[in-house]
Design a protein around this motif. Structure first.
Motif, PDB file in Angstrom:
ATOM      1  N   ALA A 194      30.863  34.596  51.144  1.00 49.70           N
ATOM      2  CA  ALA A 194      31.524  35.167  49.969  1.00 49.70           C
ATOM      3  C   ALA A 194      31.034  34.439  48.715  1.00 49.70           C
ATOM      4  N   SER A 195      31.419  34.934  47.552  1.00 51.64           N
ATOM      5  CA  SER A 195      30.989  34.315  46.297  1.00 51.64           C
ATOM      6  C   SER A 195      32.185  33.987  45.417  1.00 51.64           C
ATOM      7  N   ILE A 196      32.020  32.985  44.582  1.00 52.94           N
ATOM      8  CA  ILE A 196      33.020  32.602  43.578  1.00 52.94           C
ATOM      9  C   ILE A 196      32.372  32.762  42.215  1.00 52.94           C
ATOM     10  N   GLU A 197      33.010  33.535  41.343  1.00 52.36           N
ATOM     11  CA  GLU A 197      32.461  33.810  40.019  1.00 52.36           C
ATOM     12  C   GLU A 197      33.482  33.429  38.953  1.00 52.36           C
ATOM     13  N   THR A 198      32.974  32.950  37.827  1.00 48.40           N
ATOM     14  CA  THR A 198      33.843  32.503  36.738  1.00 48.40           C
ATOM     15  C   THR A 198      34.064  33.623  35.737  1.00 48.40           C
ATOM     16  N   ILE A 199      35.323  33.884  35.427  1.00 51.47           N
ATOM     17  CA  ILE A 199      35.675  34.874  34.411  1.00 51.47           C
ATOM     18  C   ILE A 199      35.342  34.292  33.038  1.00 51.47           C
ATOM     19  N   PRO A 200      34.661  34.999  32.173  1.00 50.06           N
ATOM     20  CA  PRO A 200      34.365  34.460  30.838  1.00 50.06           C
ATOM     21  C   PRO A 200      35.641  34.123  30.061  1.00 50.06           C
ATOM     22  N   SER A 201      35.509  33.168  29.166  1.00 49.87           N
ATOM     23  CA  SER A 201      36.593  32.809  28.261  1.00 49.87           C
ATOM     24  C   SER A 201      36.344  33.442  26.899  1.00 49.87           C
ATOM     25  N   ASP A 202      37.428  33.633  26.148  1.00 46.04           N
ATOM     26  CA  ASP A 202      37.280  34.191  24.802  1.00 46.04           C
ATOM     27  C   ASP A 202      36.947  33.077  23.819  1.00 46.04           C
ATOM     28  N   ASP A 203      36.925  33.401  22.515  1.00 47.80           N
ATOM     29  CA  ASP A 203      36.494  32.414  21.535  1.00 47.80           C
ATOM     30  C   ASP A 203      37.490  31.272  21.345  1.00 47.80           C
ATOM     31  N   SER A 204      38.695  31.411  21.905  1.00 47.05           N
ATOM     32  CA  SER A 204      39.669  30.316  21.829  1.00 47.05           C
ATOM     33  C   SER A 204      39.586  29.399  23.038  1.00 47.05           C
ATOM     34  N   GLY A 205      38.820  29.804  24.041  1.00 44.03           N
ATOM     35  CA  GLY A 205      38.723  29.031  25.278  1.00 44.03           C
ATOM     36  C   GLY A 205      39.543  29.583  26.417  1.00 44.03           C
ATOM     37  N   CYS A 206      40.421  30.567  26.145  1.00 42.12           N
ATOM     38  CA  CYS A 206      41.279  31.144  27.174  1.00 42.12           C
ATOM     39  C   CYS A 206      40.502  32.121  28.056  1.00 42.12           C
ATOM     40  N   ASP A 255      39.528  35.472  29.500  1.00 46.65           N
ATOM     41  CA  ASP A 255      39.492  36.750  28.789  1.00 46.65           C
ATOM     42  C   ASP A 255      39.887  37.881  29.737  1.00 46.65           C
ATOM     43  N   ALA A 256      41.046  38.493  29.500  1.00 42.55           N
ATOM     44  CA  ALA A 256      41.532  39.566  30.373  1.00 42.55           C
ATOM     45  C   ALA A 256      40.618  40.783  30.340  1.00 42.55           C
ATOM     46  N   ASP A 257      40.044  41.106  29.190  1.00 45.27           N
ATOM     47  CA  ASP A 257      39.141  42.256  29.104  1.00 45.27           C
ATOM     48  C   ASP A 257      37.867  42.004  29.898  1.00 45.27           C
ATOM     49  N   ALA A 258      37.367  40.779  29.845  1.00 46.66           N
ATOM     50  CA  ALA A 258      36.174  40.439  30.623  1.00 46.66           C
ATOM     51  C   ALA A 258      36.463  40.532  32.115  1.00 46.66           C
ATOM     52  N   LEU A 259      37.666  40.113  32.513  1.00 47.70           N
ATOM     53  CA  LEU A 259      38.052  40.235  33.916  1.00 47.70           C
ATOM     54  C   LEU A 259      38.044  41.700  34.346  1.00 47.70           C
ATOM     55  N   ARG A 260      38.607  42.575  33.532  1.00 54.38           N
ATOM     56  CA  ARG A 260      38.679  43.997  33.875  1.00 54.38           C
ATOM     57  C   ARG A 260      37.279  44.557  34.160  1.00 54.38           C
ATOM     58  N   ALA A 261      36.312  44.124  33.375  1.00 57.95           N
ATOM     59  CA  ALA A 261      34.949  44.622  33.542  1.00 57.95           C
ATOM     60  C   ALA A 261      34.284  44.087  34.807  1.00 57.95           C
ATOM     61  N   MET A 262      34.809  43.012  35.372  1.00 55.91           N
ATOM     62  CA  MET A 262      34.203  42.404  36.563  1.00 55.91           C
ATOM     63  C   MET A 262      34.733  42.982  37.869  1.00 55.91           C
ATOM     64  N   LEU A 263      35.848  43.683  37.807  1.00 57.10           N
ATOM     65  CA  LEU A 263      36.525  44.088  39.040  1.00 57.10           C
ATOM     66  C   LEU A 263      35.787  45.219  39.751  1.00 57.10           C
ATOM     67  N   ASP A 264      35.707  45.095  41.072  1.00 56.97           N
ATOM     68  CA  ASP A 264      35.247  46.181  41.925  1.00 56.97           C
ATOM     69  C   ASP A 264      35.929  46.034  43.276  1.00 56.97           C
ATOM     70  N   GLU A 265      35.539  46.862  44.250  1.00 59.74           N
ATOM     71  CA  GLU A 265      36.233  46.878  45.538  1.00 59.74           C
ATOM     72  C   GLU A 265      35.974  45.614  46.357  1.00 59.74           C
ATOM     73  N   ARG A 266      35.011  44.801  45.956  1.00 60.45           N
ATOM     74  CA  ARG A 266      34.717  43.584  46.722  1.00 60.45           C
ATOM     75  C   ARG A 266      35.563  42.385  46.292  1.00 60.45           C
ATOM     76  N   VAL A 267      36.264  42.499  45.158  1.00 58.19           N
ATOM     77  CA  VAL A 267      37.080  41.377  44.666  1.00 58.19           C
ATOM     78  C   VAL A 267      38.342  41.264  45.513  1.00 58.19           C
ATOM     79  N   ARG A 268      38.518  40.127  46.185  1.00 58.45           N
ATOM     80  CA  ARG A 268      39.667  39.932  47.069  1.00 58.45           C
ATOM     81  C   ARG A 268      40.675  38.934  46.514  1.00 58.45           C
ATOM     82  N   LEU A 269      40.332  38.276  45.409  1.00 57.60           N
ATOM     83  CA  LEU A 269      41.270  37.324  44.818  1.00 57.60           C
ATOM     84  C   LEU A 269      40.877  37.030  43.386  1.00 57.60           C
TER      85      LEU A 269
END
Length: 402
Positions: free
Chosen positions: A133-145, A147-161
């Motif tokens: 399996a793979s572990i990928e880092t969700i991008p952070s926004d310009d404040s360092g948090c 980024d929920a929008d970036a997470l949405r773009a990463m999701l597919d049927e292979r994401v289990r957690l």
């Protein structure tokens, strides 16, 4: 409605009921906070019962403490008691829930925030390596948090957690847990939150946050005993988790000799637990609820903001906290002084702070080019005079130069 506040008289009463405030200037509440005398009394009272009547016999009487702690933890998180397991700490709870997600398959994806706790990453990496399996880092926004929008773009049927550390250990950033929860819930992806620093410091509503699993520690902002923790598992999510370890408590054998896995979160508990520590945890939970989490959050925020402002005025100090909303963890570095050396110098003066290296939050530390940070974490117990002592000591170090 007026904001919840802790009056000066209430704060002094809380300090008077906390023995450690008389012996140390404590700025390591994110490591472990100072328990109240009543919490110590609850622990010691049970230990005396064990000594006088026998540990097993005393344990029967202590079941009430266990259920009290469970009820109070549920109240703290806006959960149901059956969704709460009492654990030996944050990592044991998070790790047990993660291990119960398996088996992992080649091509499975795990998405994590940049601030993920190093211990969680270790567990995830071992599982991913074994399974492909793979572990990928969700991008952070310009404040360092995260980024929920970036997470949405990463999701597919292979994401289990999707895993999030809500309040990272290496600074004051607070991640947008509820925004992440809205994304994961819409996609039907499991969502784990490490809330070790959040439980007892900020108000938590697991329904609003939208997580499936949330873990917390007793020893930090809750001011409970070390060796205690909370694990929330959403009732509807529980059937998807099969513990990697069970015993006669979590899966007693039925008449047919087959294990009967408990149908609530207690499937993550063990028959072997410290009843004394659970008694202490129950008291700490009650105290936090009596004070009120809104009042606790407001006081910690006030103190931490004041500390950050003063630190920024000291020559050579860089305050390292990122984020839009900040916690009571204040991270900084003093030019020419290694954080561990600063920690030792302050300890010699009766002032305790923390110092963190890369292993605690490796993704974030490496992304920001940080090898170590000093951390002064505050509590609602923190006095202005204590902040002054810390600042005076740091000013003296600053004048010394490299």
């Amino acid at each position: 409605m007026p904001a919840a506040v802790l009056t000066a008289a209430t704060l002094e009463a809380l300090r008077a009921a906390t023995p450690g405030t008389r012996t140390t200037v404590h700025f390591n509440h994110a490591g472990a906070s100072l328990p109240s005398a009543a919490t110590l009394d609850a622990i010691q009272a049970h230990l005396r019962r064990e000594a006088e009547h026998g540990p097993m016999e005393a344990g029967v009487a202590a079941r009430a403490h266990t259920e009290q702690a469970r009820q109070l933890a549920a109240q703290l998180l806006n959960a149901q008691p059956g969704e709460i397991a009492l654990t030996g700490g944050n990592s044991p709870g998070w790790g047990a829930a993660f291990a119960a997600l398996g088996p992992w398959r080649p091509g499975d994806r795990i998405l994590v925030g940049r601030h993920e706790w190093g211990g969680n990453l270790a567990a995830m990496r071992l599982a991913a390596q074994r399974a492909g399996a793979s572990i990928e880092t969700i991008p952070s926004d310009d404040s360092g948090c995260v980024d929920a929008d970036a997470l949405r773009a990463m999701l597919d049927e292979r994401v289990r957690l999707v895993a999030l550390t809500w309040l990272p250990a290496n600074g004051g950033l607070i991640n947008p847990a509820a925004a992440i929860g809205r994304v994961t819930r819409a996609a039907g992806v499991p969502y784990f939150i490490d809330a070790a620093q959040a439980v007892g410091q900020v108000p938590i509503d697991v329904a609003e946050v939208g997580c499936d699993v949330l873990s917390g520690a007793g020893r930090k902002a809750l001011r409970g005993p070390r060796g205690t923790g909370l694990l929330y598992v959403r009732r509807e999510f529980l059937p998807r988790l099969t513990p990697a370890f069970v015993d006669t408590h979590s899966a007693p054998l039925g008449a047919d000799g087959e294990p009967q896995l408990r149908d609530d979160a207690t499937r993550f508990e063990s028959a072997e637990a410290s009843m004394a520590l659970r008694a202490g945890l129950a008291n700490a939970l009650q105290e936090a609820l009596d004070i009120g989490l809104e009042a606790i959050r407001a006081r910690i925020d006030l103190v931490a903001q004041a500390l950050r402002a003063e630190l920024r005025a000291i020559a050579g100090i860089e305050v390292l906290d990122q984020g839009r909303e900040l916690s009571g963890l204040v991270s900084f570095n003093l030019a020419g002084h290694a954080p561990a050396a600063v920690q030792r110098t302050l300890a010699a003066q009766g002032i305790t702070i923390g110092s963190n290296g890369v292993p605690y939050t490796p993704l974030d530390m490496n992304a920001r080019g940080l090898a170590h940070i000093a951390r002064a974490s505050v509590s609602y117990l923190t006095r202005d005079e204590e902040i002054d002592r810390l600042l005076d000591a740091l000013r003296a170090l600053s004048r010394q130069g490299a």
